[in-house]
Design a protein around this motif. Sequence first.
Motif, PDB file in Angstrom:
ATOM      1  N   TRP A 109       4.771 -32.443  -7.819  1.00  0.00           N
ATOM      2  CA  TRP A 109       4.465 -31.112  -7.289  1.00  0.00           C
ATOM      3  C   TRP A 109       5.079 -30.916  -5.909  1.00  0.00           C
ATOM      4  O   TRP A 109       5.672 -29.884  -5.614  1.00  0.00           O
ATOM      5  CB  TRP A 109       2.967 -30.903  -7.268  1.00  0.00           C
ATOM      6  CG  TRP A 109       2.534 -29.570  -6.736  1.00  0.00           C
ATOM      7  CD1 TRP A 109       1.835 -29.330  -5.602  1.00  0.00           C
ATOM      8  CD2 TRP A 109       2.776 -28.292  -7.327  1.00  0.00           C
ATOM      9  NE1 TRP A 109       1.617 -27.989  -5.442  1.00  0.00           N
ATOM     10  CE2 TRP A 109       2.191 -27.320  -6.488  1.00  0.00           C
ATOM     11  CE3 TRP A 109       3.429 -27.863  -8.473  1.00  0.00           C
ATOM     12  CZ2 TRP A 109       2.229 -25.960  -6.761  1.00  0.00           C
ATOM     13  CZ3 TRP A 109       3.480 -26.506  -8.749  1.00  0.00           C
ATOM     14  CH2 TRP A 109       2.883 -25.573  -7.899  1.00  0.00           C
ATOM     15  N   PRO A 145       8.181 -26.571 -14.704  1.00  0.00           N
ATOM     16  CA  PRO A 145       8.113 -25.456 -15.656  1.00  0.00           C
ATOM     17  C   PRO A 145       7.309 -24.278 -15.099  1.00  0.00           C
ATOM     18  O   PRO A 145       6.366 -24.462 -14.321  1.00  0.00           O
ATOM     19  CB  PRO A 145       7.413 -26.071 -16.872  1.00  0.00           C
ATOM     20  CG  PRO A 145       7.658 -27.537 -16.774  1.00  0.00           C
ATOM     21  CD  PRO A 145       7.705 -27.828 -15.285  1.00  0.00           C
ATOM     22  N   THR A 146       7.672 -23.092 -15.538  1.00  0.00           N
ATOM     23  CA  THR A 146       7.043 -21.863 -15.059  1.00  0.00           C
ATOM     24  C   THR A 146       5.529 -21.892 -15.212  1.00  0.00           C
ATOM     25  O   THR A 146       4.805 -21.460 -14.311  1.00  0.00           O
ATOM     26  CB  THR A 146       7.616 -20.644 -15.814  1.00  0.00           C
ATOM     27  OG1 THR A 146       9.036 -20.667 -15.688  1.00  0.00           O
ATOM     28  CG2 THR A 146       7.079 -19.342 -15.278  1.00  0.00           C
ATOM     29  N   TYR A 147       5.044 -22.422 -16.341  1.00  0.00           N
ATOM     30  CA  TYR A 147       3.599 -22.420 -16.583  1.00  0.00           C
ATOM     31  C   TYR A 147       2.840 -23.366 -15.654  1.00  0.00           C
ATOM     32  O   TYR A 147       1.609 -23.364 -15.644  1.00  0.00           O
ATOM     33  CB  TYR A 147       3.271 -22.726 -18.048  1.00  0.00           C
ATOM     34  CG  TYR A 147       3.831 -24.028 -18.579  1.00  0.00           C
ATOM     35  CD1 TYR A 147       3.092 -25.208 -18.513  1.00  0.00           C
ATOM     36  CD2 TYR A 147       5.096 -24.068 -19.153  1.00  0.00           C
ATOM     37  CE1 TYR A 147       3.610 -26.396 -19.001  1.00  0.00           C
ATOM     38  CE2 TYR A 147       5.614 -25.252 -19.649  1.00  0.00           C
ATOM     39  CZ  TYR A 147       4.864 -26.413 -19.572  1.00  0.00           C
ATOM     40  OH  TYR A 147       5.367 -27.587 -20.062  1.00  0.00           O
ATOM     41  N   HIS A 148       3.543 -24.154 -14.848  1.00  0.00           N
ATOM     42  CA  HIS A 148       2.890 -25.015 -13.863  1.00  0.00           C
ATOM     43  C   HIS A 148       3.003 -24.460 -12.437  1.00  0.00           C
ATOM     44  O   HIS A 148       2.527 -25.090 -11.502  1.00  0.00           O
ATOM     45  CB  HIS A 148       3.525 -26.416 -13.867  1.00  0.00           C
ATOM     46  CG  HIS A 148       3.102 -27.277 -14.995  1.00  0.00           C
ATOM     47  ND1 HIS A 148       1.799 -27.661 -15.202  1.00  0.00           N
ATOM     48  CD2 HIS A 148       3.820 -27.836 -16.001  1.00  0.00           C
ATOM     49  CE1 HIS A 148       1.734 -28.429 -16.282  1.00  0.00           C
ATOM     50  NE2 HIS A 148       2.947 -28.551 -16.782  1.00  0.00           N
ATOM     51  N   GLN A 149       3.635 -23.331 -12.257  1.00  0.00           N
ATOM     52  CA  GLN A 149       3.954 -22.886 -10.910  1.00  0.00           C
ATOM     53  C   GLN A 149       2.832 -22.157 -10.182  1.00  0.00           C
ATOM     54  O   GLN A 149       2.866 -22.072  -8.962  1.00  0.00           O
ATOM     55  CB  GLN A 149       5.217 -22.014 -10.933  1.00  0.00           C
ATOM     56  CG  GLN A 149       6.450 -22.812 -11.285  1.00  0.00           C
ATOM     57  CD  GLN A 149       7.699 -21.961 -11.376  1.00  0.00           C
ATOM     58  OE1 GLN A 149       7.662 -20.759 -11.149  1.00  0.00           O
ATOM     59  NE2 GLN A 149       8.813 -22.590 -11.715  1.00  0.00           N
ATOM     60  N   HIS A 150       1.847 -21.629 -10.905  1.00  0.00           N
ATOM     61  CA  HIS A 150       0.858 -20.789 -10.223  1.00  0.00           C
ATOM     62  C   HIS A 150      -0.542 -21.395 -10.142  1.00  0.00           C
ATOM     63  O   HIS A 150      -1.204 -21.266  -9.112  1.00  0.00           O
ATOM     64  CB  HIS A 150       0.785 -19.409 -10.889  1.00  0.00           C
ATOM     65  CG  HIS A 150       2.104 -18.704 -10.869  1.00  0.00           C
ATOM     66  ND1 HIS A 150       2.697 -18.261  -9.711  1.00  0.00           N
ATOM     67  CD2 HIS A 150       2.970 -18.410 -11.865  1.00  0.00           C
ATOM     68  CE1 HIS A 150       3.866 -17.711  -9.988  1.00  0.00           C
ATOM     69  NE2 HIS A 150       4.049 -17.797 -11.289  1.00  0.00           N
ATOM     70  N   VAL A 151      -0.999 -22.029 -11.207  1.00  0.00           N
ATOM     71  CA  VAL A 151      -2.372 -22.543 -11.234  1.00  0.00           C
ATOM     72  C   VAL A 151      -2.639 -23.546 -10.101  1.00  0.00           C
ATOM     73  O   VAL A 151      -3.687 -23.461  -9.450  1.00  0.00           O
ATOM     74  CB  VAL A 151      -2.730 -23.116 -12.620  1.00  0.00           C
ATOM     75  CG1 VAL A 151      -4.102 -23.775 -12.605  1.00  0.00           C
ATOM     76  CG2 VAL A 151      -2.674 -22.014 -13.670  1.00  0.00           C
ATOM     77  N   ARG A 178      -4.523 -30.842 -13.438  1.00  0.00           N
ATOM     78  CA  ARG A 178      -3.248 -30.138 -13.635  1.00  0.00           C
ATOM     79  C   ARG A 178      -2.061 -31.022 -13.259  1.00  0.00           C
ATOM     80  O   ARG A 178      -0.993 -30.949 -13.860  1.00  0.00           O
ATOM     81  CB  ARG A 178      -3.208 -28.846 -12.799  1.00  0.00           C
ATOM     82  CG  ARG A 178      -4.075 -27.727 -13.289  1.00  0.00           C
ATOM     83  CD  ARG A 178      -3.713 -27.249 -14.672  1.00  0.00           C
ATOM     84  NE  ARG A 178      -2.389 -26.647 -14.736  1.00  0.00           N
ATOM     85  CZ  ARG A 178      -2.090 -25.539 -15.395  1.00  0.00           C
ATOM     86  NH1 ARG A 178      -3.020 -24.892 -16.043  1.00  0.00           N
ATOM     87  NH2 ARG A 178      -0.861 -25.085 -15.397  1.00  0.00           N
ATOM     88  N   TRP A 228      -1.225 -33.265 -16.125  1.00  0.00           N
ATOM     89  CA  TRP A 228      -0.478 -32.493 -17.113  1.00  0.00           C
ATOM     90  C   TRP A 228       0.969 -32.314 -16.640  1.00  0.00           C
ATOM     91  O   TRP A 228       1.911 -32.515 -17.404  1.00  0.00           O
ATOM     92  CB  TRP A 228      -1.177 -31.154 -17.322  1.00  0.00           C
ATOM     93  CG  TRP A 228      -0.574 -30.216 -18.324  1.00  0.00           C
ATOM     94  CD1 TRP A 228       0.450 -30.470 -19.200  1.00  0.00           C
ATOM     95  CD2 TRP A 228      -0.958 -28.870 -18.554  1.00  0.00           C
ATOM     96  NE1 TRP A 228       0.718 -29.353 -19.951  1.00  0.00           N
ATOM     97  CE2 TRP A 228      -0.144 -28.354 -19.578  1.00  0.00           C
ATOM     98  CE3 TRP A 228      -1.912 -28.037 -17.991  1.00  0.00           C
ATOM     99  CZ2 TRP A 228      -0.250 -27.047 -20.049  1.00  0.00           C
ATOM    100  CZ3 TRP A 228      -2.021 -26.748 -18.470  1.00  0.00           C
ATOM    101  CH2 TRP A 228      -1.201 -26.259 -19.481  1.00  0.00           C
ATOM    102  N   LEU A 229       1.133 -31.933 -15.378  1.00  0.00           N
ATOM    103  CA  LEU A 229       2.475 -31.750 -14.817  1.00  0.00           C
ATOM    104  C   LEU A 229       3.280 -33.040 -14.906  1.00  0.00           C
ATOM    105  O   LEU A 229       4.440 -33.033 -15.338  1.00  0.00           O
ATOM    106  CB  LEU A 229       2.389 -31.283 -13.364  1.00  0.00           C
ATOM    107  CG  LEU A 229       3.713 -31.185 -12.600  1.00  0.00           C
ATOM    108  CD1 LEU A 229       4.635 -30.148 -13.229  1.00  0.00           C
ATOM    109  CD2 LEU A 229       3.449 -30.866 -11.134  1.00  0.00           C
ATOM    110  N   ASP A 258       4.431 -33.732 -18.371  1.00  0.00           N
ATOM    111  CA  ASP A 258       5.505 -32.821 -18.773  1.00  0.00           C
ATOM    112  C   ASP A 258       6.830 -33.154 -18.090  1.00  0.00           C
ATOM    113  O   ASP A 258       7.894 -32.857 -18.628  1.00  0.00           O
ATOM    114  CB  ASP A 258       5.131 -31.371 -18.453  1.00  0.00           C
ATOM    115  CG  ASP A 258       4.139 -30.787 -19.438  1.00  0.00           C
ATOM    116  OD1 ASP A 258       3.786 -31.479 -20.427  1.00  0.00           O
ATOM    117  OD2 ASP A 258       3.698 -29.642 -19.225  1.00  0.00           O
TER     118      ASP A 258
END
Length: 169
Positions: free
Chosen positions: A90, A99-105, A149, A152-153, A156
């Motif tokens: 991170w 990935p985009t789906y990891h950028q905001h949460v 998270r 998960w990141l 991935d």
Amino acid sequence: MTLERKIATVFTMSDEAWLCHANPWSGWTRFTTVLPLLILSIWSRVWLGWLSLIPIALAIFWAWLNPRIFPQPSSTKHWISQGVLGERVWLNRDLIPVPTYHQHVPNILSAVAAIGGILVIVGLVVLNIWLTVLGFTLVTLGKLWFVDRMVWLYNDMKDVNAEYQSWLY
């Protein structure tokens, strides 16, 4: 440079320190002790006055020392270990995009923890136990979800970069 990398720089987190911090003993003892010790140390100003600066300094020193005193883990396949490895991914996202789906949460969860941190500070300033406990709860839940998270990141991203892959053993 990401904010997280700046913070890691302040704590002088070398590659070796990160690997030592991936030891589950380091991850869990840092997570479960640093904020409670800091809160208790700051609250102790009621009993100790200016001498409370000693336990406050010790709590900050513990936050710095913790990732350095444990050996590198024999395995990084533990949930908390992969959370630490994910934090490294991170903080490196400006160099190797995630990935985009990891950028905001993660940012939202960091904001939840930051709001909790503000409540802790206010609670400590006005000596309000319930505000302090509420803030501590928000910090803890935000951080736990953040670490989840990061696991998960990491999972991935571990195959995207040879260095990331080398962290898993």
